[in-house]
Design a protein around this motif. Structure first.
Motif, PDB file in Angstrom:
ATOM      1  N   UNK A   1      70.885  14.537  87.133  1.00  0.00           N
ATOM      2  CA  UNK A   1      70.660  14.112  88.519  1.00  0.00           C
ATOM      3  C   UNK A   1      71.400  14.984  89.527  1.00  0.00           C
ATOM      4  N   UNK A   2      72.117  15.974  89.023  1.00  0.00           N
ATOM      5  CA  UNK A   2      72.861  16.870  89.911  1.00  0.00           C
ATOM      6  C   UNK A   2      72.196  18.234  90.049  1.00  0.00           C
ATOM      7  N   UNK A   3      70.971  18.347  89.562  1.00  0.00           N
ATOM      8  CA  UNK A   3      70.211  19.585  89.746  1.00  0.00           C
ATOM      9  C   UNK A   3      70.593  20.718  88.822  1.00  0.00           C
ATOM     10  N   UNK A   4      71.389  20.428  87.788  1.00  0.00           N
ATOM     11  CA  UNK A   4      71.801  21.475  86.856  1.00  0.00           C
ATOM     12  C   UNK A   4      71.074  21.275  85.535  1.00  0.00           C
ATOM     13  N   UNK A   5      70.288  22.269  85.152  1.00  0.00           N
ATOM     14  CA  UNK A   5      69.579  22.231  83.880  1.00  0.00           C
ATOM     15  C   UNK A   5      70.405  22.950  82.814  1.00  0.00           C
ATOM     16  N   UNK A   6      70.432  22.415  81.612  1.00  0.00           N
ATOM     17  CA  UNK A   6      71.198  23.018  80.525  1.00  0.00           C
ATOM     18  C   UNK A   6      70.309  23.079  79.285  1.00  0.00           C
ATOM     19  N   UNK A   7      70.083  24.286  78.787  1.00  0.00           N
ATOM     20  CA  UNK A   7      69.232  24.478  77.616  1.00  0.00           C
ATOM     21  C   UNK A   7      69.900  25.424  76.620  1.00  0.00           C
ATOM     22  N   UNK A   8      69.430  25.348  75.393  1.00  0.00           N
ATOM     23  CA  UNK A   8      69.897  26.246  74.343  1.00  0.00           C
ATOM     24  C   UNK A   8      68.820  27.279  74.044  1.00  0.00           C
ATOM     25  N   UNK A   9      69.236  28.520  73.838  1.00  0.00           N
ATOM     26  CA  UNK A   9      68.356  29.554  73.310  1.00  0.00           C
ATOM     27  C   UNK A   9      68.864  29.892  71.915  1.00  0.00           C
ATOM     28  N   UNK A  10      68.068  29.590  70.910  1.00  0.00           N
ATOM     29  CA  UNK A  10      68.450  29.873  69.525  1.00  0.00           C
ATOM     30  C   UNK A  10      67.759  31.149  69.075  1.00  0.00           C
TER      31      UNK A  10
END
Length: 265
Positions: A196-205
């Motif tokens: 909800x704070x506009x920060x996306x977090x993803x993993x690149x494997x």
């Protein structure tokens, strides 16, 4: 849609093989890049010379929150507020590591475990604390945590049979796999925490990258991977452009696997 023009992108481990490749890709596409590492390498120096107005090098230690906080101030002063963080820094046992480090699991040194976990997992945790906090305060940002196929599946120890056939005791060590596995859940935690704070977090494997490995290793590795070769240095650039840009605006908490089919088996 895939534009990263003028975005401020921070890359840890920029002096290494892949960090420099990632930085060059982002710079070619118009981004402003801050490269973090313990020291400059020939690769990072070339980036600074080639992209004088777009690239800065920050001497920083990912295992120190104070060092990372200082780097954030440098980035903000020189380039502006960070839009993207690529957590690329990581270490592994090299092929010529001491025998006890690549020997039997039962004898794996405690200090080796601590060293790898501190850089590969704690380093990502601290970088996310420092840079993610800055992004959340502005309600905008993308974090990409670089993991490994060995965080999803166990190393295929049969690849190293050629070394054992020569009389060596050699097994791919445990700490690298454990550290990269931890990144997967850290990503999920932060994705929901900052959703909800506009920060996306993803993993690149990613899978292994060609770097002049010996022929015996390449032969064994390439037979194991469906696509039949190790990754080229630039094979992951498209994924990073996607994750850094608005093309992935609805994507968070995900693991993008690009591995030549390794984990499909």
């Amino acid at each position: 849609m895939f534009s990263i023009q003028d975005k401020v992108i921070v890359i840890t481990g920029v002096s290494g093989q892949m960090g420099a490749v990632y930085a060059d890709c982002f710079l070619e596409h118009g981004a402003l890049v801050a490269g973090l590492d313990l020291g400059e390498s020939e690769r990072s120096t070339r980036l600074r010379e080639k992209y004088d107005n777009q690239f800065i090098f920050c001497r920083a230690d990912v295992t120190s929150k104070t060092s990372l906080s200082n780097s954030l101030l440098q980035v903000e002063t020189a380039l502006g507020s960070p839009d993207v963080l690529i957590n690329n820094a990581g270490i592994d046992s090299p092929p010529d590591a001491p025998a006890e480090e690549v020997g039997y699991f039962e004898d794996y040194p405690e200090e080796s475990w601590d060293r790898v976990m501190t850089v590969n997992l704690k380093g990502v945790f601290l970088a996310c604390q420092v840079y993610g906090k800055s992004m959340a305060a502005r309600n905008s940002g993308s974090i990409v945590n670089v993991a490994s196929i060995y965080g999803l599946v166990s190393p295929d120890q049969s690849i190293y049979q050629y070394r054992r056939d020569k009389g060596e005791v050699f097994f791919k060590p445990v700490a690298y796999s454990a550290s990269k596995s931890g990144i997967l859940n850290l990503t999920k935690y932060l994705a929901t925490y900052w959703a909800r704070d506009g920060v996306r977090v993803n993993t690149l494997t990613i899978a292994g990258v060609y770097n002049n490995q010996d022929d015996d290793f390449l032969d064994a590795y390439n037979k194991r991977i469906p696509i039949g070769r190790m990754a080229n240095e630039t094979d992951y650039n498209g994924a990073l452009l996607f994750l850094a840009s608005e093309s992935s605006a609805y994507m968070t908490g995900s693991n993008l696997v690009i591995d030549g089919g390794w984990t499909a088996i």
